[in-house]
Scaffold this motif. Structure first.
Motif, mmCIF file in Angstrom:
data_model
loop_
_atom_site.group_PDB
_atom_site.id
_atom_site.type_symbol
_atom_site.label_atom_id
_atom_site.label_comp_id
_atom_site.label_asym_id
_atom_site.label_seq_id
_atom_site.Cartn_x
_atom_site.Cartn_y
_atom_site.Cartn_z
ATOM 1 N N SER A 1 0.795 -1.211 0.000
ATOM 2 C CA SER A 1 0.000 0.000 0.000
ATOM 3 C C SER A 1 0.838 1.278 0.000
ATOM 4 C CB SER A 1 -0.936 0.011 1.213
ATOM 5 O OG SER A 1 -0.169 -0.008 2.402
ATOM 6 N N ARG A 2 2.114 1.186 0.359
ATOM 7 C CA ARG A 2 2.946 2.391 0.415
ATOM 8 C C ARG A 2 4.303 2.169 -0.248
ATOM 9 N NH1 ARG A 2 2.873 5.927 5.440
ATOM 10 N NH2 ARG A 2 3.434 7.305 3.749
ATOM 11 N N PRO A 3 4.321 2.079 -1.566
ATOM 12 C CA PRO A 3 5.617 1.939 -2.231
ATOM 13 C C PRO A 3 6.441 3.215 -2.057
ATOM 14 C CG PRO A 3 3.904 2.291 -3.852
ATOM 15 C CD PRO A 3 3.226 2.141 -2.518
ATOM 16 N N VAL A 4 7.737 3.083 -2.135
ATOM 17 C CA VAL A 4 8.641 4.215 -2.006
ATOM 18 C C VAL A 4 8.718 4.933 -3.347
ATOM 19 C CG1 VAL A 4 11.026 4.872 -1.522
ATOM 20 C CG2 VAL A 4 9.966 2.995 -0.255
ATOM 21 N N MET A 5 8.634 6.262 -3.302
ATOM 22 C CA MET A 5 8.746 7.053 -4.524
ATOM 23 C C MET A 5 10.148 7.637 -4.623
ATOM 24 S SD MET A 5 5.177 9.156 -4.924
ATOM 25 C CE MET A 5 5.448 10.167 -3.498
ATOM 26 N N ARG A 6 10.694 7.598 -5.826
ATOM 27 C CA ARG A 6 12.002 8.187 -6.089
ATOM 28 C C ARG A 6 11.920 9.035 -7.343
ATOM 29 N NH1 ARG A 6 12.909 7.374 -1.493
ATOM 30 N NH2 ARG A 6 14.237 5.759 -0.651
ATOM 31 N N VAL A 7 12.674 10.137 -7.347
ATOM 32 C CA VAL A 7 12.759 11.012 -8.506
ATOM 33 C C VAL A 7 14.144 10.832 -9.118
ATOM 34 C CG1 VAL A 7 12.752 13.408 -9.296
ATOM 35 C CG2 VAL A 7 11.179 12.700 -7.492
ATOM 36 N N ARG A 8 14.186 10.533 -10.402
ATOM 37 C CA ARG A 8 15.482 10.409 -11.079
ATOM 38 C C ARG A 8 16.103 11.794 -11.217
ATOM 39 N NH1 ARG A 8 14.654 7.078 -16.504
ATOM 40 N NH2 ARG A 8 13.863 9.141 -16.999
ATOM 41 N N PRO A 9 17.396 11.912 -11.007
ATOM 42 C CA PRO A 9 18.065 13.212 -11.164
ATOM 43 C C PRO A 9 17.816 13.846 -12.532
ATOM 44 C CG PRO A 9 19.531 11.678 -10.087
ATOM 45 C CD PRO A 9 18.321 10.886 -10.520
ATOM 46 N N SER A 10 17.784 13.037 -13.574
ATOM 47 C CA SER A 10 17.543 13.590 -14.913
ATOM 48 C C SER A 10 16.132 14.152 -15.039
ATOM 49 C CB SER A 10 17.793 12.522 -15.984
ATOM 50 O OG SER A 10 16.935 11.411 -15.796
ATOM 51 N N ASP A 11 15.147 13.524 -14.390
ATOM 52 C CA ASP A 11 13.779 14.045 -14.414
ATOM 53 C C ASP A 11 13.675 15.343 -13.607
ATOM 54 O OD1 ASP A 11 12.743 12.038 -16.039
ATOM 55 O OD2 ASP A 11 12.273 10.747 -14.326
ATOM 56 N N LEU A 12 14.391 15.411 -12.498
ATOM 57 C CA LEU A 12 14.394 16.636 -11.708
ATOM 58 C C LEU A 12 15.023 17.773 -12.509
ATOM 59 C CD1 LEU A 12 13.728 18.001 -9.045
ATOM 60 C CD2 LEU A 12 15.979 17.284 -8.208
ATOM 61 N N GLN A 13 16.118 17.497 -13.195
ATOM 62 C CA GLN A 13 16.762 18.530 -14.005
ATOM 63 C C GLN A 13 15.849 18.981 -15.144
ATOM 64 O OE1 GLN A 13 19.767 20.105 -13.272
ATOM 65 N NE2 GLN A 13 18.860 21.499 -14.760
ATOM 66 N N ARG A 14 15.163 18.048 -15.765
ATOM 67 C CA ARG A 14 14.222 18.387 -16.842
ATOM 68 C C ARG A 14 13.104 19.286 -16.308
ATOM 69 N NH1 ARG A 14 13.308 13.485 -18.327
ATOM 70 N NH2 ARG A 14 15.200 13.405 -19.536
ATOM 71 N N PHE A 15 12.611 18.966 -15.102
ATOM 72 C CA PHE A 15 11.584 19.779 -14.461
ATOM 73 C C PHE A 15 12.102 21.196 -14.216
ATOM 74 C CE2 PHE A 15 9.794 21.484 -10.519
ATOM 75 C CZ PHE A 15 8.455 21.533 -10.851
ATOM 76 N N ILE A 16 13.303 21.306 -13.703
ATOM 77 C CA ILE A 16 13.915 22.615 -13.447
ATOM 78 C C ILE A 16 14.061 23.388 -14.760
ATOM 79 C CG2 ILE A 16 16.043 23.773 -12.735
ATOM 80 C CD1 ILE A 16 16.351 21.430 -10.668
ATOM 81 N N ASP A 17 14.594 22.730 -15.765
ATOM 82 C CA ASP A 17 14.799 23.386 -17.065
ATOM 83 C C ASP A 17 13.483 23.857 -17.675
ATOM 84 O OD1 ASP A 17 17.511 22.948 -16.797
ATOM 85 O OD2 ASP A 17 17.530 21.205 -18.150
ATOM 86 N N SER A 18 12.411 23.110 -17.458
ATOM 87 C CA SER A 18 11.124 23.471 -18.049
ATOM 88 C C SER A 18 10.525 24.720 -17.407
ATOM 89 C CB SER A 18 10.132 22.309 -17.928
ATOM 90 O OG SER A 18 9.685 22.165 -16.594
ATOM 91 N N ARG A 19 11.020 25.088 -16.239
ATOM 92 C CA ARG A 19 10.499 26.256 -15.545
ATOM 93 C C ARG A 19 11.423 27.466 -15.618
ATOM 94 N NH1 ARG A 19 7.520 22.408 -15.000
ATOM 95 N NH2 ARG A 19 5.611 22.375 -13.832
ATOM 96 N N ARG A 20 12.527 27.307 -16.307
ATOM 97 C CA ARG A 20 13.469 28.409 -16.445
ATOM 98 C C ARG A 20 12.873 29.489 -17.339
ATOM 99 N NH1 ARG A 20 18.932 26.336 -17.427
ATOM 100 N NH2 ARG A 20 18.911 26.381 -15.175
ATOM 101 N N LEU A 21 12.961 30.715 -16.893
ATOM 102 C CA LEU A 21 12.466 31.845 -17.666
ATOM 103 C C LEU A 21 13.574 32.363 -18.556
ATOM 104 C CD1 LEU A 21 10.530 33.823 -14.918
ATOM 105 C CD2 LEU A 21 9.593 32.307 -16.662
ATOM 106 N N GLU A 22 13.243 32.617 -19.791
ATOM 107 C CA GLU A 22 14.210 33.136 -20.744
ATOM 108 C C GLU A 22 14.004 34.632 -20.923
ATOM 109 O OE1 GLU A 22 16.600 31.256 -22.031
ATOM 110 O OE2 GLU A 22 15.837 29.443 -21.102
ATOM 111 N N GLY A 23 14.986 35.290 -21.493
ATOM 112 C CA GLY A 23 14.841 36.702 -21.824
ATOM 113 C C GLY A 23 15.225 37.599 -20.676
#
Length: 60
Positions: A33-55
């Motif tokens: 009922s409670r599996p452990v969740m993990r975030v891959r470093p590459s997915d975290l970086q992709r998330f960060i990059d997707s929120r970067r504001l340009e300009g």
């Protein structure tokens, strides 16, 4: 989720919210009922990059 929250400079609640919204993928490990969740470093970086504001925005 603590490490992801620390890397983002936010609370764990925010990390769980973006996971729930489907914006940050996770890997589920374990069974039951409670599996452990993990975030891959590459997915975290992709998330960060997707929120970067340009300009005109600047990084602090």
């Amino acid at each position: 989720m603590t490490e992801a929250a620390t890397a983002l400079g936010v609370k764990k609640d925010y990390v769980y919210a973006v996971i729930r919204d489907g914006d940050l993928p996770v890997i589920y490990l374990g069974r039951g009922s409670r599996p452990v969740m993990r975030v891959r470093p590459s997915d975290l970086q992709r998330f960060i990059d997707s929120r970067r504001l340009e300009g005109g925005a600047h990084d602090d």
